[in-house]
Design a protein around this motif. Structure first.
Motif, PDB file in Angstrom:
ATOM      1  N   GLY A 120       0.920  -0.979  -0.207  1.00 54.15           N
ATOM      2  CA  GLY A 120       0.157   0.117   0.236  1.00 54.15           C
ATOM      3  C   GLY A 120       0.854   0.730  -0.159  1.00 54.15           C
ATOM      4  N   LEU A 121       0.115   2.376   0.769  1.00 54.18           N
ATOM      5  CA  LEU A 121       1.182   3.289   0.550  1.00 54.18           C
ATOM      6  C   LEU A 121       2.664   3.711   1.344  1.00 54.18           C
ATOM      7  CD1 LEU A 121      -0.984   5.854   1.629  1.00 54.18           C
ATOM      8  CD2 LEU A 121      -0.394   5.594  -0.248  1.00 54.18           C
ATOM      9  N   LYS A 122       2.884   2.206   2.227  1.00 57.29           N
ATOM     10  CA  LYS A 122       4.051   1.802   2.161  1.00 57.29           C
ATOM     11  C   LYS A 122       5.098   1.631   1.831  1.00 57.29           C
ATOM     12  CE  LYS A 122       3.333  -0.686   6.816  1.00 57.29           C
ATOM     13  NZ  LYS A 122       3.739  -1.955   7.832  1.00 57.29           N
ATOM     14  N   ALA A 123       4.414   1.258   0.527  1.00 56.26           N
ATOM     15  CA  ALA A 123       5.669   1.055  -0.382  1.00 56.26           C
ATOM     16  C   ALA A 123       5.961   1.794  -1.613  1.00 56.26           C
ATOM     17  CB  ALA A 123       4.297   0.065  -2.160  1.00 56.26           C
ATOM     18  N   GLN A 124       5.540   3.477  -1.048  1.00 51.23           N
ATOM     19  CA  GLN A 124       5.440   4.921  -1.568  1.00 51.23           C
ATOM     20  C   GLN A 124       6.521   6.049  -0.630  1.00 51.23           C
ATOM     21  OE1 GLN A 124       2.016   7.097  -3.035  1.00 51.23           O
ATOM     22  NE2 GLN A 124       1.254   4.471  -3.901  1.00 51.23           N
ATOM     23  N   GLY A 125       6.404   4.415  -0.030  1.00 49.07           N
ATOM     24  CA  GLY A 125       7.602   5.425   1.715  1.00 49.07           C
ATOM     25  C   GLY A 125       6.623   6.190   2.477  1.00 49.07           C
ATOM     26  N   LYS A 126       5.224   6.263   2.231  1.00 53.74           N
ATOM     27  CA  LYS A 126       4.414   6.575   2.797  1.00 53.74           C
ATOM     28  C   LYS A 126       3.402   5.653   4.475  1.00 53.74           C
ATOM     29  CE  LYS A 126       3.188   9.573  -0.778  1.00 53.74           C
ATOM     30  NZ  LYS A 126       2.175   9.757  -1.371  1.00 53.74           N
ATOM     31  N   PRO A 127       3.436   6.417   6.283  1.00 50.88           N
ATOM     32  CA  PRO A 127       2.371   5.864   6.487  1.00 50.88           C
ATOM     33  C   PRO A 127       1.631   5.113   5.583  1.00 50.88           C
ATOM     34  CG  PRO A 127       2.462   7.740   7.285  1.00 50.88           C
ATOM     35  CD  PRO A 127       3.591   8.425   5.977  1.00 50.88           C
ATOM     36  N   PRO A 128       0.936   4.286   6.318  1.00 50.73           N
ATOM     37  CA  PRO A 128      -0.157   3.543   5.697  1.00 50.73           C
ATOM     38  C   PRO A 128      -1.327   4.788   6.314  1.00 50.73           C
ATOM     39  CG  PRO A 128       0.101   2.356   8.072  1.00 50.73           C
ATOM     40  CD  PRO A 128       1.127   3.222   7.282  1.00 50.73           C
ATOM     41  N   HIS A 129      -2.693   4.928   5.882  1.00 50.82           N
ATOM     42  CA  HIS A 129      -3.858   5.229   5.209  1.00 50.82           C
ATOM     43  C   HIS A 129      -5.445   4.763   5.171  1.00 50.82           C
ATOM     44  CE1 HIS A 129      -6.391   9.323   5.248  1.00 50.82           C
ATOM     45  NE2 HIS A 129      -6.701   8.450   4.640  1.00 50.82           N
ATOM     46  N   SER A 130      -5.628   4.136   4.868  1.00 46.67           N
ATOM     47  CA  SER A 130      -6.890   3.397   4.190  1.00 46.67           C
ATOM     48  C   SER A 130      -6.912   2.266   5.309  1.00 46.67           C
ATOM     49  CB  SER A 130      -6.917   3.373   2.534  1.00 46.67           C
ATOM     50  OG  SER A 130      -6.619   4.147   2.151  1.00 46.67           O
ATOM     51  N   VAL A 131      -8.024   2.050   5.878  1.00 47.35           N
ATOM     52  CA  VAL A 131      -7.634   1.049   6.831  1.00 47.35           C
ATOM     53  C   VAL A 131      -9.002   0.101   6.033  1.00 47.35           C
ATOM     54  CG1 VAL A 131      -8.899  -0.119   9.086  1.00 47.35           C
ATOM     55  CG2 VAL A 131      -7.253   2.822   8.778  1.00 47.35           C
ATOM     56  N   PHE A 132      -9.418   0.581   5.795  1.00 54.71           N
ATOM     57  CA  PHE A 132     -10.081  -0.682   4.311  1.00 54.71           C
ATOM     58  C   PHE A 132     -10.387  -0.997   3.172  1.00 54.71           C
ATOM     59  CE2 PHE A 132     -12.844   1.105   8.254  1.00 54.71           C
ATOM     60  CZ  PHE A 132     -12.960  -0.177   9.306  1.00 54.71           C
ATOM     61  N   THR A 133      -9.091  -0.844   2.664  1.00 52.54           N
ATOM     62  CA  THR A 133      -8.936  -0.462   1.024  1.00 52.54           C
ATOM     63  C   THR A 133      -7.519  -0.608   1.279  1.00 52.54           C
ATOM     64  OG1 THR A 133      -8.973   1.859   1.060  1.00 52.54           O
ATOM     65  CG2 THR A 133     -11.651   1.399   0.758  1.00 52.54           C
ATOM     66  N   GLY A 134      -6.686   0.327   0.684  1.00 57.61           N
ATOM     67  CA  GLY A 134      -5.597  -0.161  -0.170  1.00 57.61           C
ATOM     68  C   GLY A 134      -4.891  -0.166   0.274  1.00 57.61           C
ATOM     69  N   ASP A 135      -4.681  -0.137   2.266  1.00 61.82           N
ATOM     70  CA  ASP A 135      -3.902  -0.499   3.676  1.00 61.82           C
ATOM     71  C   ASP A 135      -4.495  -1.681   4.311  1.00 61.82           C
ATOM     72  OD1 ASP A 135      -1.404   1.544   2.828  1.00 61.82           O
ATOM     73  OD2 ASP A 135      -3.092   2.381   3.167  1.00 61.82           O
ATOM     74  N   LEU A 136      -5.690  -2.479   4.010  1.00 64.94           N
ATOM     75  CA  LEU A 136      -5.449  -3.435   4.698  1.00 64.94           C
ATOM     76  C   LEU A 136      -5.131  -5.132   4.188  1.00 64.94           C
ATOM     77  CD1 LEU A 136      -9.644  -4.757   4.856  1.00 64.94           C
ATOM     78  CD2 LEU A 136      -8.271  -6.041   3.868  1.00 64.94           C
ATOM     79  N   ILE A 137      -4.622  -5.571   5.291  1.00 69.55           N
ATOM     80  CA  ILE A 137      -4.393  -6.997   4.928  1.00 69.55           C
ATOM     81  C   ILE A 137      -5.478  -8.066   5.019  1.00 69.55           C
ATOM     82  CG2 ILE A 137      -2.419  -8.935   4.981  1.00 69.55           C
ATOM     83  CD1 ILE A 137      -1.236  -6.452   6.571  1.00 69.55           C
ATOM     84  N   ASP A 138      -5.294  -8.630   3.766  1.00 71.68           N
ATOM     85  CA  ASP A 138      -6.592  -9.606   3.844  1.00 71.68           C
ATOM     86  C   ASP A 138      -7.075 -10.755   4.534  1.00 71.68           C
ATOM     87  OD1 ASP A 138      -9.257 -11.095   3.737  1.00 71.68           O
ATOM     88  OD2 ASP A 138      -9.287 -11.214   1.296  1.00 71.68           O
ATOM     89  N   ALA A 139      -6.882 -11.352   4.923  1.00 79.67           N
ATOM     90  CA  ALA A 139      -6.102 -12.412   6.044  1.00 79.67           C
ATOM     91  C   ALA A 139      -5.809 -13.052   7.223  1.00 79.67           C
ATOM     92  CB  ALA A 139      -3.807 -12.551   5.430  1.00 79.67           C
ATOM     93  N   ALA A 140      -6.507 -13.736   7.446  1.00 76.82           N
ATOM     94  CA  ALA A 140      -7.308 -13.870   9.300  1.00 76.82           C
ATOM     95  C   ALA A 140      -5.696 -13.586   9.799  1.00 76.82           C
ATOM     96  CB  ALA A 140      -7.339 -15.589   9.481  1.00 76.82           C
ATOM     97  N   GLY A 141      -6.510 -12.767  11.143  1.00 76.25           N
ATOM     98  CA  GLY A 141      -5.432 -12.597  12.458  1.00 76.25           C
ATOM     99  C   GLY A 141      -5.304 -10.553  11.849  1.00 76.25           C
ATOM    100  N   GLU A 142      -4.964 -10.895  10.928  1.00 73.00           N
ATOM    101  CA  GLU A 142      -4.199  -9.715  10.711  1.00 73.00           C
ATOM    102  C   GLU A 142      -5.440  -8.712  11.272  1.00 73.00           C
ATOM    103  OE1 GLU A 142      -1.810  -8.184   9.299  1.00 73.00           O
ATOM    104  OE2 GLU A 142      -0.965 -10.098   8.113  1.00 73.00           O
ATOM    105  N   PRO A 143      -5.034  -7.050  11.775  1.00 65.23           N
ATOM    106  CA  PRO A 143      -5.962  -5.813  12.559  1.00 65.23           C
ATOM    107  C   PRO A 143      -6.990  -5.648  11.552  1.00 65.23           C
ATOM    108  CG  PRO A 143      -2.924  -5.663  13.251  1.00 65.23           C
ATOM    109  CD  PRO A 143      -3.385  -6.982  12.564  1.00 65.23           C
ATOM    110  N   THR A 144      -5.881  -5.191   9.928  1.00 69.20           N
ATOM    111  CA  THR A 144      -7.274  -4.577   9.500  1.00 69.20           C
ATOM    112  C   THR A 144      -8.168  -5.238   8.907  1.00 69.20           C
ATOM    113  OG1 THR A 144      -5.499  -4.855   7.676  1.00 69.20           O
ATOM    114  CG2 THR A 144      -5.299  -3.010   8.650  1.00 69.20           C
TER     115      THR A 144
END
Length: 269
Positions: free
Chosen positions: A223-247
């Motif tokens: 997500g935004l980390k790949a651009q050197g920025k802190p994550p921002h979009s909790v439910f979309t681009g910066d979400l990790i779709d996996a069991a146990g992930e906070p997002t």
């Protein structure tokens, strides 16, 4: 096989309300309505994914298109053209604090229409980024029974302020004394939605506001980390779709919140 930009499971309606017509993407066959308002990117594949999770939990989803194209072909990038267009638009209040964006009048009318069409106790609303605070202003209509503010980014230059008029804020505060509740989500290192805004929300609403602040480590590395920025979009681009992930757990929390507010009998809610 469904591709990322395939939204054949959505239908489009151009809905005229208050003298303005806007496209709305809909999905779902049963349950109360949830208004899902997109980020500055417009409607994207990851937002469509979020809408499907809400739909599959037993809700009708109404996703109004406030800017961008009414499909999932919008890239998750912020363009100068889009930003300038929003700055000059009369429907959006990007920079002024203590003022509700005029477009929230249309969104409340959409909520009333969705309630008429879907029934149930009321509707839920979630806004994200530049529209995050819209879910707060939508609570001016009593048909809205649950509001989620996902990384609310406005006003852009006053990180502690809210994009809602003082009289409107007082009305929503009064609703919380009758049981209305709100939830908010942000990443701890987010420079768009900063901790100061959540502090203001906690001060304004007390225990009626549940603010969840996720560690930056929970953001998707692509997500935004790949651009050197802190994550921002909790439910979309910066979400990790996996069991146990906070997002991903945050998605489940939001769905549980909507169920609590909209699906339980009044005496249990």
């Amino acid at each position: 096989m469904q591709t990322a930009a395939d939204i054949s499971d959505f239908s489009r309606r151009d809905i005229p309300l208050l003298g303005k017509t806007k496209p709305v993407l809909l999905t779902g066959a049963t349950g109360p309505a949830i208004i899902v308002i997109h980020e500055i990117y417009g409607f994207t594949p990851t937002l469509a994914r979020f809408c499907r999770w809400v739909r599959d939990a037993g809700f009708h989803v109404y996703a109004p298109i406030l800017f961008g194209t009414p499909d999932a072909g919008n890239a998750e990038t912020t363009t100068l053209k889009r930003t300038l267009a929003l700055c000059v638009s009369r429907e959006f209040t990007l920079l002024r604090a203590n003022k509700s964006s005029p477009v929230t009048d249309w969104l409340r009318a959409l909520a009333r229409l969705a309630h008429e069409e879907c029934g149930g106790r009321g509707v839920g609303a979630i806004g994200m980024c530049v529209t995050g605070g819209f879910a707060l202003s939508m609570a001016l209509d009593p048909v809205v029974l649950a509001s989620v503010l996902a990384q609310p980014g406005l006003p852009a230059l006053n990180h502690a302020a809210l994009d809602i008029a003082p009289a409107d804020l007082a009305y929503v505060q009064a609703r919380t004394r009758e049981g209305f509740a709100l939830r908010g989500y942000r990443f701890e290192g987010d420079t768009i939605c900063r901790a100061a805004r959540f502090k203001t929300l906690r001060t304004a609403f007390g225990a009626a506001f549940t603010g969840t602040e996720l560690p930056d480590a929970a953001g998707h590395p692509a997500g935004l980390k790949a651009q050197g920025k802190p994550p921002h979009s909790v439910f979309t681009g910066d979400l990790i779709d996996a069991a146990g992930e906070p997002t991903r757990a945050a998605v489940d929390e939001v769905i549980a919140f909507f169920r609590w507010a909209l699906l339980q009998p009044p005496e249990a809610a």
